[in-house]
Scaffold this active site. Structure first.
Site, mmCIF file in Angstrom:
data_model
loop_
_atom_site.group_PDB
_atom_site.id
_atom_site.type_symbol
_atom_site.label_atom_id
_atom_site.label_comp_id
_atom_site.label_asym_id
_atom_site.label_seq_id
_atom_site.Cartn_x
_atom_site.Cartn_y
_atom_site.Cartn_z
ATOM 1 N N ASP A 231 -67.972 16.436 -35.228
ATOM 2 C CA ASP A 231 -68.337 15.039 -35.006
ATOM 3 C C ASP A 231 -67.253 14.095 -35.544
ATOM 4 O OD1 ASP A 231 -70.602 13.255 -34.204
ATOM 5 O OD2 ASP A 231 -70.500 12.633 -36.302
ATOM 6 N N GLU A 283 -60.872 34.472 -39.600
ATOM 7 C CA GLU A 283 -61.351 35.604 -40.418
ATOM 8 C C GLU A 283 -62.556 36.268 -39.749
ATOM 9 O OE1 GLU A 283 -62.406 34.307 -44.352
ATOM 10 O OE2 GLU A 283 -60.565 33.112 -44.522
HETATM 11 C C1 BGC Z 1 -72.180 11.266 -32.388
HETATM 12 C C2 BGC Z 1 -73.182 10.164 -32.393
HETATM 13 C C3 BGC Z 1 -73.396 9.744 -33.821
HETATM 14 C C4 BGC Z 1 -72.076 9.396 -34.510
HETATM 15 C C5 BGC Z 1 -72.217 9.355 -35.984
HETATM 16 C C6 BGC Z 1 -70.951 10.499 -32.840
HETATM 17 O O1 BGC Z 1 -69.830 10.931 -32.475
HETATM 18 O O2 BGC Z 1 -71.981 11.867 -31.146
HETATM 19 O O3 BGC Z 1 -74.373 10.527 -31.782
HETATM 20 O O4 BGC Z 1 -74.206 8.610 -33.855
HETATM 21 O O5 BGC Z 1 -71.101 10.348 -34.225
HETATM 22 O O6 BGC Z 1 -72.395 10.643 -36.480
#
Ligand code: BGC
Length: 581
Positions: A231, A283
């Protein structure tokens, strides 16, 4: 008007060719994989509480395996107060009771293994929840303590520190800083949160943060996952001194601020983090992968994320944003393949996810569709649902013919539209609250899936009302109804994915068929498969070749058999002559 008079050139496929990408048989399952995103809260509710759960995913995995996908990526199901639908994690190594238990996870993993599907999980390393034990410890500890140093705490500006430390804005609206009350009750320091107030950013200048995430990686790798979608992978490290930034909060170019100069994105020190993670994954064997959610601008810089010792894949958001603009599509495809080939990485392609208006709805507009995160409400200009669905089929067929990997978002195989009639009182995306309702947020694309037309809540779950209301059209779009109809969106996806696998299109090549690259059409050759898209208002005469598949199923017969309708894609098996010497 006779049919002939509305046909426009060019019908012949022979003509100049421009090779952009040669076929590629480098080993690595992900290089050509189709990965299906499951958004757990909205997939299938087995325990009847109105929210999807892991047991629901396990129960329906056979339906996904039937689609001939390679892997499933799961959005977060970890312990979380759910202020940002699970992207606010309070414990990275446990399942939130809303979704089940670790035993439910293991059962899902076992079922995926049985079906030959890989599982990829979401890793959220930029920030956690303010309920995470480390943040609670930071609040309880004094300024300058090791506990505070896990996060980005700063004194405020102004005589009594009453102003935020800099001018950064949160993605969800409002300032990116929140002031705390110190344990002794006095107004205190500020902490950085690029997203909601409840999502404090970690301090990636601190080795303890690195160690914690290496532990989290191993925890899930030991449980059998095939990798991680990372993310906001471009945000972890911030520029020294946290300099002011006048550009957009998402760091994309606008108003003369080049996106790659944003001090909260794309910092060089990030890349060492991913090199270390890649070594950890290695790994566990060669098959575990990292995919960056990195909204990098300009596009060629995306290649920096997928160099041979870094991540395996990165999402191609410029492709998602190109819409059905054939010039932009061609530009993004050429630029992506060229930049990624230079570092030996495959491209990925995507049209929908849990953060954007579904493509079946975006394409239902003739003018501009709403901006990501703005959503659509009952008072806005409404999309044309049927038009959107048929254009979405054409767009998906164009995308799934491309070489590289592809990401699908749950429900796109059903041609689902966004939920639009969501009452304000039920909207949950923090964007809605933080902008005072000015931006409706992303709830529309997160509405629970319809599985069985005759059942309560279209088969999403038999108990409580779903956490977001389903549009009336969902019952008719339910999977069981579509499975029974040969001309359904679902059956088109099934044929398309099966053929993509059979023809090895993911490992294939890309050559532009110049005669067909006009202002209103776009065409490429992948091996001996020609993929032709017509976005113009008039039909085009189909060139010679064996029709493998078309996005208008009803066009397979009658006079339409010889024309490519407006808003249609076809896959043709052809033999082509290059007229250039
Ligand atoms: C996710 C979102 C989220 C944000 C904060 C983004 O890239 O896809 O859904 O609200 O990151 O974590």
């Amino acid at each position: 008007m006779s049919v002939d008079s509305v046909l426009t050139a060019p019908a012949a496929l022979a003509g100049p060719l421009t090779l952009v990408h040669a076929a590629d048989d480098t080993p690595g399952w992900w290089r050509s994989a189709v990965i299906y995103q499951v958004y757990p809260r909205s997939f299938r509710d087995l325990n009847g509480d109105g929210v999807g759960d892991l047991a629901g995913i396990t129960a329906e995995l056979p339906q996904l395996a039937e689609l001939e996908i390679d892997a499933v990526w799961l959005s977060p199901f970890y312990r979380s107060p759910q202020r940002d639908a699970g992207y606010d994690v309070s414990d990275y190594c446990d399942v939130d009771p809303l979704f089940g238990t670790l035993a439910d996870f293991d059962a899902m993993m076992a079922e995926a293994n049985r079906l030959g599907l890989r599982l990829i999980v979401d890793l959220v390393p930029n920030h956690c929840s303010d309920q995470h034990a480390a943040f609670q410890a930071a609040l309880a500890a004094p300024a300058g303590s090791p506990e505070r140093d896990m996060f980005i705490f700063r004194d405020g500006r102004g005589d009594s520190g009453e102003q935020p430390p800099n001018n950064w804005q949160s993605h969800f609206g409002g300032p990116a800083w929140t002031r705390i009350t110190e344990p002794d009750g006095t107004p205190g320091q500020w902490y950085l949160h690029l997203f909601d107030t409840s999502q404090p950013d970690f301090n990636w200048d601190n080795d303890a943060v690195h160690a914690e995430f290496e532990r989290v990686l191993r925890f899930w790798l030991d449980r059998g996952v095939s990798g991680f979608r990372v993310d906001v992978a471009h945000a972890l490290v911030k520029a020294p001194g946290l300099p002011e930034w006048g550009g957009r909060a998402d760091g994309n170019s606008s108003h003369g601020f080049p996106g790659h100069e944003a001090p909260m994105f794309g910092q060089p020190a990030l890349h060492d983090i991913y090199r270390t993670w890649r070594r950890i994954l290695a790994e566990y064997g060669p098959d575990r992968i990292l995919c960056a959610e990195a909204n990098v601008d300009p596009l060629p810089r995306l290649a920096d994320w997928v160099r041979p010792d870094e991540m395996h894949q990165a999402f191609n958001f410029p492709y998602l944003h190109a819409g059905l603009d054939v010039h932009r599509m061609r530009h993004v495809i050429t630029e992506s393949l060229t930049a990624l080939d230079a570092v030996g990485a495959p491209s990925t392609w995507v049209l929908s996810n849990h953060d954007v208006v579904r493509h079946a709805t975006r394409f239902g507009y003739n003018g501009p569709a709403p901006r990501d995160g703005d959503g659509i409400g009952p008072a806005d200009v409404q999309p044309d649902e049927a038009l959107g669905r048929s254009r979405a089929a054409a767009a998906s067929m164009f995308m799934l013919g491309l070489p590289g990997g592809a990401y699908l978002y749950q429900g796109e195989e059903l041609g689902l539209p966004d939920g639009i009639d969501i009452p304000d009182s039920q909207r949950q995306d923090p964007t809605f609250g933080r902008t005072g309702g000015e931006r409706l947020g992303r709830d529309g694309c997160r509405v629970p899936l319809p599985w069985r037309s005759g059942e309560p809540h279209a088969g999403f779950g038999a108990g409580a009302d779903p956490w977001l209301p389903q549009p009336a059209s969902f019952a008719g779009l339910a999977r069981d109804a579509q499975a029974a109809s040969p001309s359904s969106h679902l059956n088109l996806y099934r044929r398309m994915l099966a053929l993509r696998r059979e023809l090895s299109l993911g490992q294939g090549s890309l050559t532009w068929l110049e005669n067909w690259c006009t202002d209103t059409s776009l065409a490429y050759l992948n091996g001996t498969t020609a993929v032709l898209l017509n976005v113009g208002p008039e039909p085009l005469e189909l060139p010679a070749g064996q029709v493998l598949l078309r996005s208008f199923v009803s066009a397979e017969q009658g006079e339409d058999a010889h024309r490519l309708s407006s808003g249609e894609t076809v896959w043709l098996e052809i033999y082509i002559e290059d007229t250039e010497s």
